[in-house]
Design a protein around this motif. Structure first.
Motif, PDB file in Angstrom:
ATOM      1  N   CYS A  56       0.913  -1.242  -0.168  1.00 26.68           N
ATOM      2  CA  CYS A  56       0.001  -0.122  -0.127  1.00 26.68           C
ATOM      3  C   CYS A  56       0.784   1.325   0.006  1.00 26.68           C
ATOM      4  CB  CYS A  56      -0.981   0.130   1.113  1.00 26.68           C
ATOM      5  SG  CYS A  56      -0.254  -0.283   2.740  1.00 26.68           S
ATOM      6  N   ASP A  96      -3.952   3.434   0.401  1.00 22.60           N
ATOM      7  CA  ASP A  96      -4.275   2.668  -0.513  1.00 22.60           C
ATOM      8  C   ASP A  96      -3.674   1.493  -0.872  1.00 22.60           C
ATOM      9  OD1 ASP A  96      -6.941   4.367  -0.623  1.00 22.60           O
ATOM     10  OD2 ASP A  96      -5.583   5.803  -1.421  1.00 22.60           O
ATOM     11  N   ARG A 123      -7.525   0.932   2.397  1.00 22.73           N
ATOM     12  CA  ARG A 123      -8.415   0.595   1.580  1.00 22.73           C
ATOM     13  C   ARG A 123      -7.965  -0.138   0.373  1.00 22.73           C
ATOM     14  NH1 ARG A 123     -11.001   5.928  -0.862  1.00 22.73           N
ATOM     15  NH2 ARG A 123      -8.649   6.154  -1.471  1.00 22.73           N
TER      16      ARG A 123
END
Length: 116
Positions: A13, A25, A115
């Protein structure tokens, strides 16, 4: 089961925010031999042990979190608690956070929301 999860699940990420908490993310991968398979957050559950490679924006190397625990999974978000992070890696993350927040870090980073 946890040893298998520890050996095979990696989350790659990029840090996207440090305030008010760390957010990133990324993608979840299951590694088996030389094969990498993309996984969804729904393939994880609370208590799973994972590794995290966290890239800081504008940096060529990642912060390696050797051992982390999945605390919760909600839709595309995964809450991760750090268990084992090298002191040098933790210091890099804290320095970056201080630069972004323009203030000293009051507590060391112990968790991140990802996420995926």
């Amino acid at each position: 089961m946890y040893l298998k999860s520890l050996a095979t699940i990696t989350i790659d990420c990029v840090l996207s925010s440090v305030a008010p908490q760390y957010r990133a993310d990324g993608c979840i991968y299951e590694m088996s031999g030389t094969d990498r398979r993309l996984r969804t957050p729904g393939s994880l559950k609370a208590g799973d042990l994972v590794r995290v490679r966290l890239w800081l924006p504008d940096d060529d190397t990642h912060v390696f979190i050797r051992l982390a625990e999945v605390r919760w999974v909600r839709n595309q978000w995964v809450g991760i608690d750090f268990i084992t992070v090298d002191a040098r890696e933790r210091a890099r993350l804290e320095r970056y956070s201080e630069q972004q927040r323009k203030e000293p870090v009051s507590q060391p980073c112990e968790q991140i929301l990802i996420r995926a």
